[in-house]
Design an enzyme around this catalytic site. Structure first.
Site, PDB file in Angstrom:
ATOM      1  N   CYS B 110     -10.035 -56.380  17.403  1.00 45.44           N
ATOM      2  CA  CYS B 110     -10.910 -56.974  18.412  1.00 45.44           C
ATOM      3  C   CYS B 110     -12.230 -57.207  17.708  1.00 45.44           C
ATOM      4  O   CYS B 110     -12.979 -56.261  17.456  1.00 45.44           O
ATOM      5  CB  CYS B 110     -11.087 -56.036  19.609  1.00 45.44           C
ATOM      6  SG  CYS B 110     -12.345 -56.607  20.761  1.00 45.44           S
ATOM      7  N   CYS B 113     -15.451 -56.602  20.250  1.00 45.55           N
ATOM      8  CA  CYS B 113     -15.797 -55.243  20.717  1.00 45.55           C
ATOM      9  C   CYS B 113     -14.758 -54.262  20.185  1.00 45.55           C
ATOM     10  O   CYS B 113     -14.736 -54.024  18.987  1.00 45.55           O
ATOM     11  CB  CYS B 113     -15.983 -55.190  22.238  1.00 45.55           C
ATOM     12  SG  CYS B 113     -14.734 -55.980  23.265  1.00 45.55           S
ATOM     13  N   SER B 114     -13.906 -53.718  21.044  1.00 47.18           N
ATOM     14  CA  SER B 114     -12.951 -52.721  20.551  1.00 47.18           C
ATOM     15  C   SER B 114     -11.729 -52.659  21.451  1.00 47.18           C
ATOM     16  O   SER B 114     -11.177 -51.589  21.676  1.00 47.18           O
ATOM     17  CB  SER B 114     -13.622 -51.346  20.495  1.00 47.18           C
ATOM     18  OG  SER B 114     -14.174 -51.035  21.763  1.00 47.18           O
ATOM     19  N   CYS B 115     -11.294 -53.803  21.980  1.00 47.69           N
ATOM     20  CA  CYS B 115     -10.153 -53.841  22.903  1.00 47.69           C
ATOM     21  C   CYS B 115      -8.910 -53.252  22.235  1.00 47.69           C
ATOM     22  O   CYS B 115      -8.618 -53.563  21.074  1.00 47.69           O
ATOM     23  CB  CYS B 115      -9.893 -55.273  23.348  1.00 47.69           C
ATOM     24  SG  CYS B 115     -11.290 -55.959  24.277  1.00 47.69           S
TER      25      CYS B 115
END
Lengths: 225, 207
Positions: B110, B113-115
Site C-alpha cells: 500500500c 498508507c498501510s492497507c
C-alpha cells in the site's frame, strides 16, 4: 499537488528491513494503545475512514517524515478530534473540563468490540448505472493525480500512476469515492476497477519488461485510452 | 525533544511531544469525558495481539492447496469464501486472492498508507508500513525481494498489487514440492506471513 504520503516509486529510501520472525506484534506498548484509542474514537461516528486517512496525510511534511507510524495515527486523531468539535484545544492543553461529554453515550463498550470489528465498514454500494469500462479495455489515468472536487484534497490515485495507460482486469462494483467522502461530500459511489499497468508504462527503467503493477482505481480517475 | 518549530498550530502539537505520553494524555482525556472505555481498548488490543493473525490466512492457503473446488471458489470471489471460515470484518470487507504460478509472482503493498487484510493476516509488520517498502515495492520489486532473500528467475513476471482502495489482497503462494498427501494442518504450518504478502515463499517441508 502531491503530499508526502504519496511515496510510491520514490528514490533514496534504502533497504527494507524484514525484521525478525518472532518480532512482537506491537513493538511498544503505546503502539497498541494508539491503535486501540484510534479505533475506539472512530466508533463515536464523527468521521469516516477516508477522513482519518486524510488527517494523517495532511500532517506537515516535516511531521509526517519525523513521526513514527503510530505517532502519525495519534497526531491525525488529535487533529480530527478538534476539527470535528469533539475536543477543544483547551482540552488538549489540559485546561478543559471533565464533565461527561454529550457523545459519551456512543462510547464503544468492551462487550461491543467483537461485533464492531466483525462488522467493519464495507465500501461497496448499490449502483444503478452501467460501468463505463469492461475487463480487457485500455484505460488511461488522469494527470495530474489530484482530487478534482477539492483542491489539495484526498485522493487514492498515486502520483506515480498518473497519465499512464493500462488495462482493466476486473470491476469490483461500485465503491464509496474517497475524494468526496473524505470531505463530507457524501459517498458518491462509482465503479471501482483493478487496472494493470506494464512496469514500462510507469518507470523509466523497469527492472524487468514482464513486470506489472496493479492498482484499484475509481471510474472518475480513468478515461478511455 | 520538543518540536523545534511553532510556526503551525496543529492541535496535536498541544499534546506532550513524547509519543508514549502523547497517547496516554489523549487516552486519559477521552476516558475522563466518557468518550472511550478503557476496557474496550484492552479488548481491541487482545483481539489483534492474541486472536487474529497470519494463522488465519495460512488456513485459507492450505485449504486452497488441498481442495480444488475451494481454490476455484476462492479465486472467483474470496470474500464469502473466507467469511465462511470466520475471517471477515474490519480491513477485510472485500478480499481478493491472487495465486502465484510458474509464470507470475504476486506481491502486495500500500504505497499511500498501510492497507492490509487484518482478518487474514493481523496487524501489518513494521516493514510493511516502512517508507522503504512503500516507495520501492512498486518500482523495484525484485530488489525488494532480494532484501527478503528471495530471488526469482527472469522468466517469472512480478505483479505488484498497490492496495489503493478497500480491496484487500491475499497471495496464494506456490505449494512446495514434496508435500503430496500432507494434511491441511501440516500444510498450513508451511505458509508464512510473508509468503501471503508475496515477499516470501512457502517453506519446504522438513524431511
Amino acid at each position: 499537488m502531491t503530499r508526502v504520503h504519496d511515496m510510491g516509486g520514490r528514490f533514496g529510501d534504502g533497504p527494507v528491513d524484514p525484521g525478525a520472525p518472532d518480532e512482537p506484534i506491537f513493538a511498544q506498548e503505546w503502539h497498541a494503545r494508539a491503535l486501540a484509542v484510534t479505533l475506539a474514537a472512530g466508533a463515536l461516528g464523527q468521521w469516516n475512514l477516508d477522513m482519518s486517512r486524510h488527517a494523517r496525510e495532511r500532517l506537515a511534511p516535516r511531521d509526517y517524515m519525523s513521526f513514527s507510524y503510530f505517532e502519525k495515527w495519534i497526531a491525525g486523531l488529535a487533529d480530527l478530534l478538534v476539527e470535528t468539535g469533539v475536543l477543544t484545544e483547551a482540552d488538549l492543553r489540559g485546561q478543559g473540563d471533565d464533565a461527561v461529554h454529550p457523545l459519551a453515550a456512543r462510547a464503544l463498550k468492551s462487550g461491543d468490540v467483537a461485533a464492531a470489528l466483525a462488522r467493519g465498514g464495507p465500501a461497496d454500494r448499490p449502483y444503478d448505472g452501467h460501468p463505463a469500462f469492461a475487463p480487457g479495455q485500455a484505460v488511461r489515468t488522469l494527470r495530474p493525480a489530484a482530487n478534482r472536487l477539492v483542491d489539495g484534497g484526498h485522493t487514492r490515485l498515486p502520483a506515480y500512476a498518473a497519465g499512464a495507460t493500462g488495462r482493466v482486469l476486473r470491476c469490483h462494483g461500485a465503491h464509496v469515492l474517497p475524494d468526496a467522502h473524505a470531505h463530507g461530500r457524501g459517498e458518491a459511489p462509482e465503479p471501482l476497477y483493478s487496472v494493470v499497468f506494464p512496469a514500462g508504462a510507469l518507470w523509466a527503467a523497469p527492472e524487468n519488461p514482464r513486470d506489472e503493477v496493479t492498482l484499484d482505481l475509481w471510474q472518475s480517475y480513468l478515461e478511455p485510452a | 525533544m520538543p518540536h523545534d518549530h511553532h510556526d503551525h498550530d496543529d492541535p496535536h502539537a498541544l499534546l506532550p511531544p513524547d509519543p508514549a505520553l502523547r497517547v496516554r494524555a489523549l487516552e486519559t482525556l477521552l476516558a475522563r469525558k466518557g468518550l472511550i472505555e478503557p476496557a474496550a481498548l484492552d479488548e481491541i488490543i487482545d483481539t489483534y495481539q492474541n486472536r487474529i493473525g497470519p494463522r488465519n490466512g495460512a488456513q485459507v492457503v492450505a485449504r486452497a492447496w488441498s481442495d480444488p473446488a475451494f481454490r476455484a471458489a476462492l479465486l472467483q470471489d474470496a470474500t464469502p469464501v473466507v467469511a465462511d471460515l470466520g475471517f471477515f470484518g474490519r480491513q477485510g470487507e472485500h478480499v481478493v486472492a491472487v495465486e502465484n504460478t510458474p509464470e507470475v509472482h504476486n506481491m502486495v503493498v500500500c504505497t499511500l498508507c498501510s492497507c492490509y487484510p487484518w482478518p487474514l493476516l493481523g496487524i501489518p509488520p513494521a516493514w510493511y508500513k516502512s517508507d522503504a517498502y512503500r516507495s520501492r515495492a512498486v518500482r523495484e520489486p525484485r530488489k525488494v525481494l532480494a532484501d527478503f532473500g528471495v530471488s526469482l528467475p527472469e522468466e517469472i513476471a512480478v505483479r505488484v498489487w498497490d492496495s489503493t482502495a478497500e480491496v484487500r489482497y491475499l497471495v496464494i503462494p506456490r505449494r512446495p514440492e514434496g508435500t503430496e498427501g500432507m494434511s491441511v494442518e501440516d500444510l498450513a504450518a508451511l505458509v508464512t506471513r510473508d509468503s501471503m504478502i508475496g515477499t516470501g515463499l512457502a517453506r519446504a517441508p522438513t524431511a
